[in-house]
Design an enzyme around this catalytic site. Structure first.
Site, mmCIF file in Angstrom:
data_model
loop_
_atom_site.group_PDB
_atom_site.id
_atom_site.type_symbol
_atom_site.label_atom_id
_atom_site.label_comp_id
_atom_site.label_asym_id
_atom_site.label_seq_id
_atom_site.Cartn_x
_atom_site.Cartn_y
_atom_site.Cartn_z
ATOM 1 N N ARG A 135 -56.873 -1.880 -104.805
ATOM 2 C CA ARG A 135 -55.530 -2.246 -104.350
ATOM 3 C C ARG A 135 -55.647 -3.366 -103.329
ATOM 4 N NH1 ARG A 135 -51.682 2.545 -102.412
ATOM 5 N NH2 ARG A 135 -53.090 2.526 -100.647
ATOM 6 N N THR A 145 -50.366 -6.298 -100.541
ATOM 7 C CA THR A 145 -49.306 -6.156 -101.548
ATOM 8 C C THR A 145 -49.316 -4.784 -102.217
ATOM 9 O OG1 THR A 145 -50.729 -6.917 -103.332
ATOM 10 C CG2 THR A 145 -49.544 -8.623 -102.100
ATOM 11 N N ASP A 195 -58.571 7.812 -97.464
ATOM 12 C CA ASP A 195 -59.024 6.897 -98.518
ATOM 13 C C ASP A 195 -60.149 7.585 -99.300
ATOM 14 O OD1 ASP A 195 -59.263 3.474 -98.916
ATOM 15 O OD2 ASP A 195 -60.724 4.841 -99.808
ATOM 16 N N ASP A 234 -63.556 5.709 -99.575
ATOM 17 C CA ASP A 234 -64.289 5.691 -98.297
ATOM 18 C C ASP A 234 -64.870 7.061 -97.975
ATOM 19 O OD1 ASP A 234 -63.919 3.022 -97.798
ATOM 20 O OD2 ASP A 234 -62.078 3.314 -96.646
HETATM 21 C C1 PRP Z 1 -57.544 4.056 -104.441
HETATM 22 C C2 PRP Z 1 -57.550 5.156 -105.458
HETATM 23 C C3 PRP Z 1 -56.726 4.584 -106.580
HETATM 24 C C4 PRP Z 1 -55.699 3.776 -105.848
HETATM 25 C C5 PRP Z 1 -54.401 4.531 -105.831
HETATM 26 O O1 PRP Z 1 -58.454 3.070 -104.801
HETATM 27 O O2 PRP Z 1 -58.842 5.556 -105.849
HETATM 28 O O3 PRP Z 1 -57.466 3.785 -107.482
HETATM 29 O O4 PRP Z 1 -56.190 3.597 -104.502
HETATM 30 O O5 PRP Z 1 -53.392 3.783 -105.277
HETATM 31 P P1 PRP Z 1 -52.139 3.284 -106.123
HETATM 32 O O6 PRP Z 1 -51.633 4.454 -106.887
HETATM 33 O O7 PRP Z 1 -51.170 2.830 -105.063
HETATM 34 O O8 PRP Z 1 -52.569 2.140 -106.993
HETATM 35 P P2 PRP Z 1 -58.723 1.768 -103.891
HETATM 36 O O9 PRP Z 1 -57.764 0.691 -104.245
HETATM 37 O O10 PRP Z 1 -58.774 2.178 -102.446
HETATM 38 O O11 PRP Z 1 -60.127 1.265 -104.406
HETATM 39 P P3 PRP Z 1 -61.593 1.901 -104.216
HETATM 40 O O12 PRP Z 1 -61.655 3.141 -105.084
HETATM 41 O O13 PRP Z 1 -62.476 0.819 -104.741
HETATM 42 O O14 PRP Z 1 -61.806 2.213 -102.770
HETATM 43 N N1 URA Z 2 -55.712 5.489 -102.144
HETATM 44 C C1 URA Z 2 -56.397 6.427 -101.454
HETATM 45 O O1 URA Z 2 -57.631 6.510 -101.541
HETATM 46 N N2 URA Z 2 -55.696 7.263 -100.662
HETATM 47 C C2 URA Z 2 -54.365 7.214 -100.548
HETATM 48 O O2 URA Z 2 -53.772 8.038 -99.811
HETATM 49 C C3 URA Z 2 -53.674 6.212 -101.275
HETATM 50 C C4 URA Z 2 -54.375 5.373 -102.065
#
Ligand code: PRP
Ligand code: URA
Length: 209
Positions: free
Chosen positions: A104, A108, A200, A203
């Site tokens: 994400r 945005t 997150d 993380d």
């Molecule tokens: C997190 C999660 C989803 C997304 C959900 O990933 O694992 O993929 O956010 O959010 P959304 O429904 O608003 O799209 P992130 O973008 O943090 O990426 P990462 O797994 O690489 O940390």
């Molecule tokens: N992605 C995450 O990992 N946690 C949240 O709460 C939302 C998006």
């Protein structure tokens, strides 16, 4: 319209409760992602079609059941979906695995695609798309857009925690997809994080913050 199945199993609720605690260690959190994914997958695979197969037990010939057709494909959304896939592969170790890389944009909240690699025969398989968090729904919607653009139609989406906003967005964008949710939370905050949530997911799995 999509079926949305929110899990009510006590084991799932108990384990998600531990995951929400900010004092849960990275090691324990990672193991719980795989365990809860396995339990949700147990429900999400309930209506897979079966076929008869003739075998011999040590005593007699008999007919047993096996999962019909070309079978299964697990597709984690990177990064956080990877450990859900590990859990699911404990139950169906012969499933093929595809990967979709999305993150994400922090301002945005729009998903950005950076990777996609799928098994060659994926259109013949039942696809289980997995990501721990369904927040705005942008990532899941983009991943399903991508799968459908490649001719894949049999898709189920599994997540550990969903915001109502994400469920509504996903149902509207892809009404043909069934959604399996470990727990439905209250809402998103102003930064697009799920409340109460677990923070997150990526993380916490990888210890990157
Ligand atoms: C997190 C999660 C989803 C997304 C959900 O990933 O694992 O993929 O956010 O959010 P959304 O429904 O608003 O799209 P992130 O973008 O943090 O990426 P990462 O797994 O690489 O940390
Ligand atoms: N992605 C995450 O990992 N946690 C949240 O709460 C939302 C998006």
């Amino acid at each position: 319209m999509s079926n949305v199945m929110v899990m009510d199993h006590p084991l799932i609720q108990h384990k998600i409760g531990i995951m929400r605690n900010k004092n849960t260690s990275t090691k324990e959190f990672r193991a719980l992602v795989a365990e809860v994914a396995m339990l949700i997958y147990y429900e999400a695979s309930r209506n897979l079609a079966l076929a008869d197969k003739e075998i011999e037990t040590p005593l007699v010939k008999t007919t047993v059941k096996e999962i019909a057709g070309k079978k299964l494909c697990v597709v984690p959304i990177l990064r956080a979906g990877l450990h859900m896939a590990d859990g699911i592969l404990n139950l169906t170790p012969n499933a093929k695995v595809g990967h979709i890389g999305l993150y994400r944009n922090e301002e945005t909240l729009e998903p950005v695609e950076y990777f996609c690699k799928l098994p060659v025969d994926v259109t013949e398989r039942e696809v289980f798309l997995v990501d721990p968090m369904l927040a705005t729904g942008g990532s899941a919607i983009a991943a399903i857009d991508l799968l459908k653009a490649r001719g894949i139609s049999k898709i189920r989406f599994l997540c550990l925690i969903a915001a109502p906003e994400g469920i509504d967005a996903l149902k509207n964008a892809h009404p043909d997809i069934d959604i399996y949710v470990g727990a439905q939370d209250e809402r998103l905050n102003e930064n697009g994080y799920i409340l109460p949530g677990l923070g997150d997911a990526g993380d916490r799995i990888y210890g990157t913050k």
